[in-house]
Motif scaffolding. Sequence first.
Motif, short mmCIF file in Angstrom:
data_model
loop_
_atom_site.label_atom_id
_atom_site.label_comp_id
_atom_site.label_asym_id
_atom_site.label_seq_id
_atom_site.Cartn_x
_atom_site.Cartn_y
_atom_site.Cartn_z
N ARG A 46 0.81 -1.28 0.19
CA ARG A 46 -0.03 -0.13 -0.08
C ARG A 46 0.88 1.27 -0.10
O ARG A 46 1.90 1.35 0.53
N THR A 60 -4.17 0.87 -2.34
CA THR A 60 -3.64 -0.64 -2.50
C THR A 60 -2.85 -0.83 -3.97
O THR A 60 -3.83 -0.50 -4.67
N ASN A 160 -9.50 -4.76 2.38
CA ASN A 160 -9.19 -3.41 2.48
C ASN A 160 -10.32 -2.63 3.25
O ASN A 160 -10.09 -1.35 3.87
#
Length: 356
Positions: A46, A60, A160
């Motif tokens: 990331r 990401t 995420n």
Amino acid sequence: MGEQPIFSTKAHVFQIDPNTKKNWVPTSKHAVTVSYFYDSTRNVYRIISLDGSKAIINSTISPNMTFTKTSQKFGQWADSRANTVYGLGFSSEHHLTKFAEKFQEFKEAARLAKEKSQEKMELTSTPSQESAGGDIQSPLTPESINGTDDERTTPEVTQNSEPRAEPTQNALPFTHSSSAINKHWEAELATLKGNNAKLTAALLESTANVKQWKQQLAAYQEEAERLHKRVSELECQSSQANAVQTHKSELSQTIQELEVTLKKKEEEIERLKEEVEHAKELQDQRDSLSQKLQEVETHNKDLEGQLSDLEQRLEKSQGEQEAFRNNLKTLLEILDGKIFELTELRDNLAKLIECS
């Protein structure tokens, strides 16, 4: 070990304007730290940047991302999950090149990690093809093992989205859906497809007209040959020379008219070819001007960021000068008081001397 920083640099952070999709909007007033993070638990890379306690970048890295250098000190990449385009302005070309190299390196690592993950999924799904006691089961397809593109994407988005509930430095709320940017690019693609379809239709129409006129020319030539043969037959068969001569003159005039028509058609074909070539040239010029306009806009945004930084420095300098002036005024007032006291002391001493 969790998520650890593996590379950091300093840069000015920008995001694309969500309304115009053209202008850059600065998200940091000064150069901030931009870091690559690696999550060994999920095998994810990331890009994260904080301005104080606010996360202004939380992207990401995926194998389909591309980092583009738009100038010597500016680069950008698009994040479809965050529904935005990030831009970074660096202090030197060296820092930009180093960041781009790391982006490519971690992008390749993310691609390899994704391939390994898919291989593990395939290996774990293979034993399910065998049935107990010789029962025949339906064969597994690649879609049933790995899932569709939408199904393979969903778990990553869920992973995420889990840290968003905790107000940590690694979390960034996603306030936009990807549908808006998808609709925008679909509209752009539809416009380009429409223009391309129009040019293709014009070219096909010109080609069809050329073929049709060639067919007409061949038909006119066949008709002319037939008429010539007919004239010869009439000259041989008919005893009326004047009638044959008149008919021959009419046929000759018809042939001349057909030749004039054919010449006009050929000129029309050449004109259409020139128009198609001119349309292609205009399309190339438009594409070149669009690219130059994008480069100029990016350069202007970079200059605006530099101007903002200079204005902040000027304000800070003016504040320091104002404070210095205030200190000087205070010292002058103190000095005036001391001079007044010394003057009174001198007068008193002079009076004492006179009295003595």
